[in-house]
Design a protein around this motif. Sequence first.
Motif, PDB file in Angstrom:
ATOM      1  N   ARG A 260      13.573   0.660 -11.358  1.00  0.00           N
ATOM      2  CA  ARG A 260      14.822  -0.014 -11.008  1.00  0.00           C
ATOM      3  C   ARG A 260      14.883  -0.372  -9.519  1.00  0.00           C
ATOM      4  O   ARG A 260      15.594  -1.300  -9.138  1.00  0.00           O
ATOM      5  CB  ARG A 260      16.020   0.879 -11.354  1.00  0.00           C
ATOM      6  CG  ARG A 260      16.285   1.007 -12.841  1.00  0.00           C
ATOM      7  CD  ARG A 260      17.468   1.923 -13.109  1.00  0.00           C
ATOM      8  NE  ARG A 260      18.698   1.381 -12.546  1.00  0.00           N
ATOM      9  CZ  ARG A 260      19.510   0.535 -13.167  1.00  0.00           C
ATOM     10  NH1 ARG A 260      19.202   0.095 -14.381  1.00  0.00           N
ATOM     11  NH2 ARG A 260      20.614   0.100 -12.593  1.00  0.00           N
ATOM     12  N   THR A 261      14.161   0.336  -8.693  1.00  0.00           N
ATOM     13  CA  THR A 261      14.287   0.142  -7.250  1.00  0.00           C
ATOM     14  C   THR A 261      13.048  -0.457  -6.594  1.00  0.00           C
ATOM     15  O   THR A 261      13.088  -0.772  -5.407  1.00  0.00           O
ATOM     16  CB  THR A 261      14.602   1.487  -6.573  1.00  0.00           C
ATOM     17  OG1 THR A 261      13.591   2.449  -6.932  1.00  0.00           O
ATOM     18  CG2 THR A 261      15.959   2.018  -7.015  1.00  0.00           C
ATOM     19  N   THR A 262      11.970  -0.616  -7.349  1.00  0.00           N
ATOM     20  CA  THR A 262      10.739  -1.164  -6.793  1.00  0.00           C
ATOM     21  C   THR A 262      10.405  -2.466  -7.505  1.00  0.00           C
ATOM     22  O   THR A 262      10.393  -2.511  -8.735  1.00  0.00           O
ATOM     23  CB  THR A 262       9.570  -0.177  -6.969  1.00  0.00           C
ATOM     24  OG1 THR A 262       9.952   1.104  -6.474  1.00  0.00           O
ATOM     25  CG2 THR A 262       8.355  -0.660  -6.210  1.00  0.00           C
TER      26      THR A 262
ATOM     27  N   LEU B 258       0.827  -1.206   0.000  1.00  0.00           N
ATOM     28  CA  LEU B 258       0.000   0.000   0.000  1.00  0.00           C
ATOM     29  C   LEU B 258       0.860   1.255   0.000  1.00  0.00           C
ATOM     30  O   LEU B 258       0.591   2.212  -0.735  1.00  0.00           O
ATOM     31  CB  LEU B 258      -0.933  -0.017   1.214  1.00  0.00           C
ATOM     32  CG  LEU B 258      -1.908   1.158   1.327  1.00  0.00           C
ATOM     33  CD1 LEU B 258      -2.832   1.200   0.111  1.00  0.00           C
ATOM     34  CD2 LEU B 258      -2.715   1.058   2.619  1.00  0.00           C
ATOM     35  N   HIS B 259       1.905   1.245   0.832  1.00  0.00           N
ATOM     36  CA  HIS B 259       2.772   2.423   0.896  1.00  0.00           C
ATOM     37  C   HIS B 259       3.481   2.652  -0.440  1.00  0.00           C
ATOM     38  O   HIS B 259       3.559   3.797  -0.930  1.00  0.00           O
ATOM     39  CB  HIS B 259       3.810   2.243   2.009  1.00  0.00           C
ATOM     40  CG  HIS B 259       4.882   3.290   2.009  1.00  0.00           C
ATOM     41  ND1 HIS B 259       4.663   4.575   2.445  1.00  0.00           N
ATOM     42  CD2 HIS B 259       6.188   3.230   1.610  1.00  0.00           C
ATOM     43  CE1 HIS B 259       5.781   5.275   2.324  1.00  0.00           C
ATOM     44  NE2 HIS B 259       6.720   4.479   1.819  1.00  0.00           N
ATOM     45  N   CYS B 260       3.999   1.591  -1.055  1.00  0.00           N
ATOM     46  CA  CYS B 260       4.742   1.732  -2.305  1.00  0.00           C
ATOM     47  C   CYS B 260       3.835   2.202  -3.440  1.00  0.00           C
ATOM     48  O   CYS B 260       4.211   3.083  -4.224  1.00  0.00           O
ATOM     49  CB  CYS B 260       5.411   0.411  -2.671  1.00  0.00           C
ATOM     50  SG  CYS B 260       6.746  -0.077  -1.557  1.00  0.00           S
ATOM     51  N   THR B 261       2.637   1.627  -3.548  1.00  0.00           N
ATOM     52  CA  THR B 261       1.724   2.035  -4.615  1.00  0.00           C
ATOM     53  C   THR B 261       1.257   3.477  -4.420  1.00  0.00           C
ATOM     54  O   THR B 261       1.106   4.213  -5.394  1.00  0.00           O
ATOM     55  CB  THR B 261       0.508   1.101  -4.671  1.00  0.00           C
ATOM     56  OG1 THR B 261      -0.092   1.014  -3.370  1.00  0.00           O
ATOM     57  CG2 THR B 261       0.920  -0.286  -5.111  1.00  0.00           C
ATOM     58  N   ARG B 262       1.048   3.877  -3.160  1.00  0.00           N
ATOM     59  CA  ARG B 262       0.655   5.268  -2.909  1.00  0.00           C
ATOM     60  C   ARG B 262       1.777   6.219  -3.335  1.00  0.00           C
ATOM     61  O   ARG B 262       1.527   7.270  -3.935  1.00  0.00           O
ATOM     62  CB  ARG B 262       0.337   5.454  -1.428  1.00  0.00           C
ATOM     63  CG  ARG B 262      -0.162   6.869  -1.109  1.00  0.00           C
ATOM     64  CD  ARG B 262      -0.367   7.074   0.378  1.00  0.00           C
ATOM     65  NE  ARG B 262      -1.425   6.204   0.898  1.00  0.00           N
ATOM     66  CZ  ARG B 262      -1.213   5.218   1.764  1.00  0.00           C
ATOM     67  NH1 ARG B 262       0.032   4.976   2.196  1.00  0.00           N
ATOM     68  NH2 ARG B 262      -2.202   4.477   2.186  1.00  0.00           N
ATOM     69  N   PHE B 263       3.010   5.848  -3.047  1.00  0.00           N
ATOM     70  CA  PHE B 263       4.154   6.685  -3.417  1.00  0.00           C
ATOM     71  C   PHE B 263       4.265   6.794  -4.939  1.00  0.00           C
ATOM     72  O   PHE B 263       4.470   7.886  -5.484  1.00  0.00           O
ATOM     73  CB  PHE B 263       5.438   6.086  -2.835  1.00  0.00           C
ATOM     74  CG  PHE B 263       6.665   6.890  -3.102  1.00  0.00           C
ATOM     75  CD1 PHE B 263       7.087   7.849  -2.203  1.00  0.00           C
ATOM     76  CD2 PHE B 263       7.415   6.693  -4.259  1.00  0.00           C
ATOM     77  CE1 PHE B 263       8.226   8.602  -2.443  1.00  0.00           C
ATOM     78  CE2 PHE B 263       8.557   7.437  -4.502  1.00  0.00           C
ATOM     79  CZ  PHE B 263       8.961   8.384  -3.598  1.00  0.00           C
TER      80      PHE B 263
END
Length: 593
Positions: free
Chosen positions: A193-195, A144-149
């Motif tokens: 590249r980082t996710t 959730l945090h990654c997709t929001r970012f």
Amino acid sequence: MRRNLDVGTSCKVALSSMPRAACEFSNGDSAKVKDLFAQRLCFIGRQQEHARFDFTHTHDLHLALTLLHEQHLFLFLAGPDEERSNPPLQAAIAWYLNDGVLAGSRPAVLRAVHLMGNTAFPPSVRSSLLPNLDILGTPIGDYLHCTRFICEKISQAKGLLSALVDVAAADLHVATSLLRICGSFCKLVHLARTTPPSISADSLQSFDEEVRICFSSCLAVDIPDVHWQQARLSLSFGGLGFRSLSHHGCTAFIASLSCSGIGRASNRHLVSAISRFNTLVSTSDVITLEATLSSPPSQHALSRKLDSHLFHSIMMASSPANKARLLSSSAAHASSWLSVVPSVGLGLHLDSSEFHTAVIWWLGMNFTARSSCPFCPDIALDPLGHHAVSCRHGGDVDIRHNRLRNIIADFCRRAHLSVRIEVGRGLLGTHNYTRPADVLVDGWDRAKPAAFDVTVTSPLTPVTLNEASINEGAAALAAETRKHAANDARCQALGWSCIPLAVETFGNWGREAQGVFSRLATLLALHQGRSKSTVVRDIYGHLSISLIESKIILARLFQTFKVSLLGYKVEVMEKGTRQSKGDVPCTLQCRSK
């Protein structure tokens, strides 16, 4: 415990934030590392300089400072000697400029903070033990945090895409170049590249759709799926360079993680990315986890495999005419008109109407077949524009020929070569008034003059269509053969070497032409002090722009397309008869609708 890493003469500097610890650096570096942790600074000096560290501890923490690169400092934490049988404490403090991060598993980070106390992290240093964080433009945490970012980054990028639509209203060529270079794939490639793709793929797919909407708005045409597939290809495969982040994101992540040296066989994100990649390429291009870890691939190599598979998929579903078009447009240097930096002053710019039509023609989008050629009323324009770019009536072919000839002659003069144009007419006392030398260069071939004969041919010509749909450059090769058959005897009688410079309408130059340009680039690089690769791009850029901007496409195709970007109606009016090759036989009148 006392630990020494001695590599040279040094002077001692005390670190006030670390009691009973002393750090010795090379002479002259003491001022750079004063109050290292208290000030949250890390500037060690040049990479080739070395350091010696002396540490004395009374607590359980063993410290080892390792200088890796300029402005980088890593503090690795390990357990005491008596606990060496236990797994080491896997945590690290990483510094970049004034940013410091203590990273590792949650138990390791908690233990490290407890052991270090407030000495290494004074109250002025903000800290967080939450599982979600952002560092250097990358989200770390749960799904959730990654997709929001990522969604926030996409929302910010939409502002740029909206601005590019406004730019396109004034200059479509500039807007398209900015979209390809700054606003599409490269805009979020760092996140890719980082996710892990398992987290980012859905969000990045929405960004791909935004890029497509943006370019369609710039072009004022809704691009069908089959043609957008070609637009997603890189320029070297005949596309427009709008690579899909949702597809190429896995290549970016695999290359980043494997090349960093921290990839492990147990890394589920790496395994998932490789699995996703293998579903997007042909069987011969699949990769394995073991091979990836032992020999990390580059992102370019992986992306090329994806483009190759997509290109061949498009080819398999295409007609012979479209196959010939795709093979020709994917040849080396054919897409140079798309890669040049638009510049009116340098002659590397297409106006919006020309660029608009050129893109539609490049993607193979059908023009209205009911409209006839303005100079051949009995001939209907074919959907792929073959007749429009090949018709010899009206003088457009001669204008295009002369532009290419003049560009080649100009580059030869810049290389300090003796050049004459349009030579050979009637020199042998015959009634043959053809000129085998569009450009005659003295001393080119073993002190013999070389007769460069420029010719433009279409891979969609019925005579060469079947061969051109199978073999790249077949049309150019056939044109070279025809020129040799027509001019070799005359050139030999004159003491010249005959060198045909054949190019297909989609920009694929023949082998002999590529050899000439390569040698010409070598000479120019020596005289101008530039790299050969830069000069090669310069030569093909000017030739490609001149080939594309010919009024053939604008005058005969643009008027048949129902949607006009600038809202103008283009009319072609015949203006007398052609007197010579250089005359312009027609004028274009643009009137507001």
